[in-house]
Design a protein around this motif. Structure first.
Motif, short mmCIF file in Angstrom:
data_model
loop_
_atom_site.label_atom_id
_atom_site.label_comp_id
_atom_site.label_asym_id
_atom_site.label_seq_id
_atom_site.Cartn_x
_atom_site.Cartn_y
_atom_site.Cartn_z
N HIS A 63 0.83 -1.21 0.00
CA HIS A 63 0.00 0.00 0.00
C HIS A 63 0.87 1.26 0.00
N GLU A 64 1.90 1.28 0.84
CA GLU A 64 2.79 2.44 0.88
C GLU A 64 3.54 2.60 -0.44
N SER A 65 3.91 1.49 -1.04
CA SER A 65 4.65 1.55 -2.31
C SER A 65 3.77 2.09 -3.43
N GLU A 66 2.48 1.80 -3.36
CA GLU A 66 1.57 2.29 -4.40
C GLU A 66 1.52 3.81 -4.45
N ASP A 67 1.70 4.45 -3.30
CA ASP A 67 1.67 5.92 -3.28
C ASP A 67 2.76 6.51 -4.17
N LEU A 68 3.95 5.89 -4.14
CA LEU A 68 5.04 6.37 -5.00
C LEU A 68 4.67 6.24 -6.47
N LEU A 69 4.08 5.12 -6.82
CA LEU A 69 3.68 4.92 -8.21
C LEU A 69 2.62 5.94 -8.61
N THR A 70 1.78 6.33 -7.66
CA THR A 70 0.77 7.34 -7.93
C THR A 70 1.42 8.67 -8.28
N PHE A 71 2.44 9.06 -7.51
CA PHE A 71 3.18 10.28 -7.82
C PHE A 71 3.74 10.24 -9.24
N PHE A 72 4.36 9.13 -9.57
CA PHE A 72 5.01 9.02 -10.87
C PHE A 72 3.98 9.06 -12.00
N LYS A 73 2.86 8.40 -11.80
CA LYS A 73 1.83 8.39 -12.83
C LYS A 73 1.22 9.78 -13.01
N ARG A 74 0.95 10.42 -11.90
CA ARG A 74 0.28 11.73 -11.94
C ARG A 74 1.19 12.82 -12.50
N PHE A 75 2.48 12.75 -12.17
CA PHE A 75 3.40 13.82 -12.56
C PHE A 75 4.50 13.30 -13.49
N LEU A 76 4.13 12.39 -14.37
CA LEU A 76 5.11 11.75 -15.24
C LEU A 76 5.87 12.78 -16.09
N HIS A 77 5.20 13.84 -16.47
CA HIS A 77 5.83 14.85 -17.33
C HIS A 77 6.88 15.67 -16.59
N LYS A 78 6.92 15.56 -15.25
CA LYS A 78 7.89 16.33 -14.47
C LYS A 78 9.00 15.45 -13.88
N ILE A 79 8.91 14.15 -14.08
CA ILE A 79 9.87 13.23 -13.48
C ILE A 79 11.20 13.29 -14.22
N ASN A 80 12.31 13.27 -13.47
CA ASN A 80 13.62 13.27 -14.11
C ASN A 80 14.27 11.89 -14.04
N ASN A 81 15.42 11.74 -14.69
CA ASN A 81 16.07 10.44 -14.80
C ASN A 81 16.41 9.83 -13.44
N ALA A 82 16.91 10.66 -12.52
CA ALA A 82 17.30 10.15 -11.21
C ALA A 82 16.10 9.64 -10.43
N ASP A 83 14.91 10.20 -10.69
CA ASP A 83 13.70 9.73 -10.01
C ASP A 83 13.39 8.28 -10.36
N PHE A 84 13.54 7.93 -11.63
CA PHE A 84 13.29 6.54 -12.04
C PHE A 84 14.28 5.60 -11.35
N ALA A 85 15.54 6.02 -11.26
CA ALA A 85 16.54 5.20 -10.59
C ALA A 85 16.19 5.02 -9.12
N ALA A 86 15.73 6.08 -8.48
CA ALA A 86 15.36 6.00 -7.07
C ALA A 86 14.15 5.09 -6.87
N LEU A 87 13.16 5.22 -7.75
CA LEU A 87 11.97 4.36 -7.66
C LEU A 87 12.36 2.90 -7.79
N ALA A 88 13.27 2.60 -8.71
CA ALA A 88 13.73 1.22 -8.89
C ALA A 88 14.46 0.72 -7.65
N ALA A 89 15.33 1.56 -7.10
CA ALA A 89 16.11 1.16 -5.92
C ALA A 89 15.20 0.83 -4.74
N ILE A 90 14.21 1.67 -4.51
CA ILE A 90 13.28 1.44 -3.40
C ILE A 90 12.48 0.16 -3.62
N ASN A 91 11.98 -0.02 -4.82
CA ASN A 91 11.12 -1.18 -5.05
C ASN A 91 11.88 -2.49 -5.09
N LEU A 92 13.16 -2.45 -5.37
CA LEU A 92 13.95 -3.67 -5.21
C LEU A 92 14.06 -4.05 -3.74
#
Length: 317
Positions: free
Chosen positions: A226-255
């Motif tokens: 449930h907590e992890s879904e919130d991060l995905l919500t941020f990324f989906k909602r603000f995809l046009h503002k996400i930078n490269n390092a954000d994707f790396a951070a999202l991957a690191a956390i979800n691993l």
């Protein structure tokens, strides 16, 4: 940087012939890009024939031929990538399906491959504004939010984890790991995958796991997802503002999340209860630290003006 196939060969768990055979199978599963455009009615029969003729005469790739004929559209790449993703299996899945590698053998190697990629990618595991995520353990402990979570196991009415264990199999864990690695690669300039499609796929998988965990009475698992879904919500909602390092951070956390979920599942199998996992101080600390990393990233996103509730954007998924 080595590709996954070369990495597997280094471990001597698959022969070059078997790897080549599987890669050939993967190539065979890859649909022709021109065929996709025609099947999707994005080009007319006349345009199809003109492209084939020009490619044959001048040995041009699809994009160059379409540009020459003034046919190319920017959304062609998105359509092609989406269809290829649907029809072509990942290398790891093919190896498992063909019985060349057992899931329990492949999974730890995939994790080592992930570490290798991290060591060769300076942007990996970084938050925006260069906030480190667990690259410095002592600093991470000092800056991580103080997370309190006190599960009440007495409220559990069901302790039948069979459906959840079937859903979150070792094969499914490998599949999720590969999706996470694909999300990490979204930060690469050479990446051509569709971020929205990947996030949709990942959210759907998480949501299914969470629902099954809730039914089974897996409190720790349900809460972490449930907590992890919130991060995905941020990324989906603000995809046009996400930078490269954000994707790396999202991957690191979800691993890290996936690793905890794997430990919880194994505890369900061995003892039949999540409570035994929580009773071990080291496991409990690992769980809370992962929650803290999620919260820290959420706060980082909110500090940049990204604020959204899951319920507000549920229809986006």
């Amino acid at each position: 940087m080595k590709l996954l196939g070369s990495f597997l060969l280094d471990f001597d768990i698959i022969s070059p012939k078997d790897l080549a055979d599987v890669m050939v199978e993967q190539i065979r599963q890859t649909p022709n890009s021109l065929d996709i455009l025609y099947e999707k009615a994005l080009i007319t029969p006349e345009q199809f024939l003109s492209i084939v003729s020009l490619q044959n005469d001048e040995h041009l790739d699809l994009c160059s031929a379409c540009i020459r004929l003034d046919i190319w559209r920017n959304d062609f790449f998105d359509v092609i990538n989406e269809e290829v993703g649907k029809r072509r299996s990942t290398l790891g899945r093919l190896l498992v399906e063909k019985g060349l590698i057992e899931p329990h053998v492949l999974l730890p190697i995939l994790k080592q491959y992930h570490v290798y990629r991290a060591e060769n990618n300076n942007d990996f595991a970084l938050f925006s504004e260069n906030t480190l995520l667990d690259l410095n353990e002592s600093e991470a402990e000092e800056t991580a939010p103080n997370v309190h979570f006190d599960p009440d196991f007495s409220l559990i009415q069901s302790n039948d984890f069979s459906d959840y264990i079937d859903l979150f199999s070792e094969e499914k864990e490998i599949e999720l790991e590969l999706v996470i690695l694909a999300i990490e690669a979204l930060g690469s300039d050479k990446n051509e995958a569709d971020p929205e499609e990947l996030l949709n796929q990942f959210f759907t998988d998480y949501h299914s796991l969470k629902g099954t965990a809730r039914t089974a009475g897996a409190l720790l698992t349900e809460n972490l997802i449930h907590e992890s879904e919130d991060l995905l919500t941020f990324f989906k909602r603000f995809l046009h503002k996400i930078n490269n390092a954000d994707f790396a951070a999202l991957a690191a956390i979800n691993l890290k999340v996936l690793d905890v979920l794997s430990n919880l599942r194994n505890e369900m199998i061995s003892s039949g209860a999540e409570e035994h996992y929580w009773a071990h101080a080291e496991s409990r600390e690992k769980y809370l630290k992962t929650l803290g990393d999620i919260k820290r990233f959420n706060e980082d996103m909110e500090n940049r003006g990204f604020e959204v509730n899951l319920e507000d954007v549920q229809e986006l998924f």
